[in-house]
Motif scaffolding. Structure first.
Motif, PDB file in Angstrom:
ATOM      1  N   GLU A  32      -7.506   0.632  16.211  1.00 33.16           N
ATOM      2  CA  GLU A  32      -7.683   2.029  16.820  1.00 33.16           C
ATOM      3  C   GLU A  32      -6.751   2.065  17.965  1.00 33.16           C
ATOM      4  N   GLU A  33      -6.349   1.158  18.737  1.00 33.70           N
ATOM      5  CA  GLU A  33      -5.558   1.189  19.860  1.00 33.70           C
ATOM      6  C   GLU A  33      -4.096   1.243  19.301  1.00 33.70           C
ATOM      7  N   LEU A  34      -3.697   0.480  18.325  1.00 29.54           N
ATOM      8  CA  LEU A  34      -2.385   0.755  17.657  1.00 29.54           C
ATOM      9  C   LEU A  34      -2.331   2.358  17.237  1.00 29.54           C
ATOM     10  N   GLU A  35      -3.244   2.828  16.580  1.00 28.67           N
ATOM     11  CA  GLU A  35      -3.329   4.147  15.902  1.00 28.67           C
ATOM     12  C   GLU A  35      -2.904   5.138  17.017  1.00 28.67           C
ATOM     13  N   PRO A  80      11.999   8.387   9.775  1.00 30.57           N
ATOM     14  CA  PRO A  80      11.123   7.804  10.817  1.00 30.57           C
ATOM     15  C   PRO A  80       9.737   8.911  10.852  1.00 30.57           C
ATOM     16  N   GLN A  81       9.807   9.930  10.830  1.00 26.22           N
ATOM     17  CA  GLN A  81       8.607  11.023  10.827  1.00 26.22           C
ATOM     18  C   GLN A  81       7.409  10.710   9.836  1.00 26.22           C
ATOM     19  N   THR A  82       7.989  10.300   8.597  1.00 24.61           N
ATOM     20  CA  THR A  82       6.987  10.039   7.401  1.00 24.61           C
ATOM     21  C   THR A  82       6.593   8.481   7.781  1.00 24.61           C
ATOM     22  N   LEU A  83       7.538   7.806   8.154  1.00 27.02           N
ATOM     23  CA  LEU A  83       7.015   6.342   8.487  1.00 27.02           C
ATOM     24  C   LEU A  83       6.093   6.168   9.177  1.00 27.02           C
ATOM     25  N   LEU A  84       6.359   6.854  10.484  1.00 26.58           N
ATOM     26  CA  LEU A  84       5.392   6.953  11.474  1.00 26.58           C
ATOM     27  C   LEU A  84       3.986   7.372  10.900  1.00 26.58           C
ATOM     28  N   ILE A  85       3.905   8.274  10.154  1.00 21.68           N
ATOM     29  CA  ILE A  85       2.510   8.828   9.624  1.00 21.68           C
ATOM     30  C   ILE A  85       2.212   8.066   8.509  1.00 21.68           C
ATOM     31  N   ASP A  86       2.881   7.344   7.623  1.00 22.84           N
ATOM     32  CA  ASP A  86       2.496   6.434   6.727  1.00 22.84           C
ATOM     33  C   ASP A  86       2.014   5.193   7.380  1.00 22.84           C
ATOM     34  N   PHE A  87       2.478   4.741   8.448  1.00 25.72           N
ATOM     35  CA  PHE A  87       2.092   3.423   9.087  1.00 25.72           C
ATOM     36  C   PHE A  87       0.827   3.812   9.866  1.00 25.72           C
ATOM     37  N   TRP A  88       0.541   4.995  10.330  1.00 23.98           N
ATOM     38  CA  TRP A  88      -0.786   5.169  10.939  1.00 23.98           C
ATOM     39  C   TRP A  88      -1.757   5.269   9.951  1.00 23.98           C
ATOM     40  N   SER A  89      -1.488   6.088   8.522  1.00 24.86           N
ATOM     41  CA  SER A  89      -2.431   6.054   7.508  1.00 24.86           C
ATOM     42  C   SER A  89      -2.714   4.449   7.052  1.00 24.86           C
ATOM     43  N   GLU A 101       9.701  -4.668   9.414  1.00 27.28           N
ATOM     44  CA  GLU A 101      10.059  -5.096   8.074  1.00 27.28           C
ATOM     45  C   GLU A 101      10.192  -3.475   7.362  1.00 27.28           C
ATOM     46  N   ALA A 102       9.501  -2.654   7.434  1.00 30.92           N
ATOM     47  CA  ALA A 102       9.393  -1.373   6.807  1.00 30.92           C
ATOM     48  C   ALA A 102      10.615  -0.803   7.529  1.00 30.92           C
ATOM     49  N   GLU A 118       0.771  -1.115   0.055  1.00 32.74           N
ATOM     50  CA  GLU A 118       0.139   0.015   0.097  1.00 32.74           C
ATOM     51  C   GLU A 118       0.973   1.524  -0.068  1.00 32.74           C
ATOM     52  N   PHE A 119       1.933   1.196   0.644  1.00 38.08           N
ATOM     53  CA  PHE A 119       2.793   2.370   0.677  1.00 38.08           C
ATOM     54  C   PHE A 119       4.449   2.114   0.100  1.00 38.08           C
TER      55      PHE A 119
END
Length: 102
Positions: free
Chosen positions: A50-53, A18-27, A95-96, A11-12
């Protein structure tokens, strides 16, 4: 297919920072919620996602924090739906992190 309806790598594109990865993984987690069907199991998966987000929202955009988060998610191994989903998400995040910027 695993517990999650989507695969992060599908998907991504992997982020180099790391900032972009955090945002991408949340998305990604949010998109996974949207891909769930309507069933009691999907409702539970929604809550677990939701808990992980929320954990990511409260997180620190650093490689060390993301790696610790991935490890913590993978460590929950009691066989419950929650643990399976957390483990799968943790493996995808790890993995990411291992391939980011390559």
């Amino acid at each position: 297919m695993g517990v999650l309806p989507l695969r992060f790598a599908d998907e991504f594109r992997l982020a180099g920072d790391p900032q972009t990865l955090l945002i991408d993984f949340w998305s990604f987690l949010n998109a996974s919620q949207s891909a769930l069907d309507w069933s009691p199991a999907a409702d539970r998966a929604w809550d677990h996602l939701e808990e992980l987000e929320l954990e990511l929202e409260d997180g620190e955009p650093s490689t060390n924090w993301l790696a610790a988060t991935a490890a913590r998610w993978c460590a929950a191994a009691d066989g419950s739906e929650r643990a399976l989903l957390r483990g799968e998400a943790g493996r995808m995040l790890a993995e990411a992190l291992s391939t980011k910027g390559s």
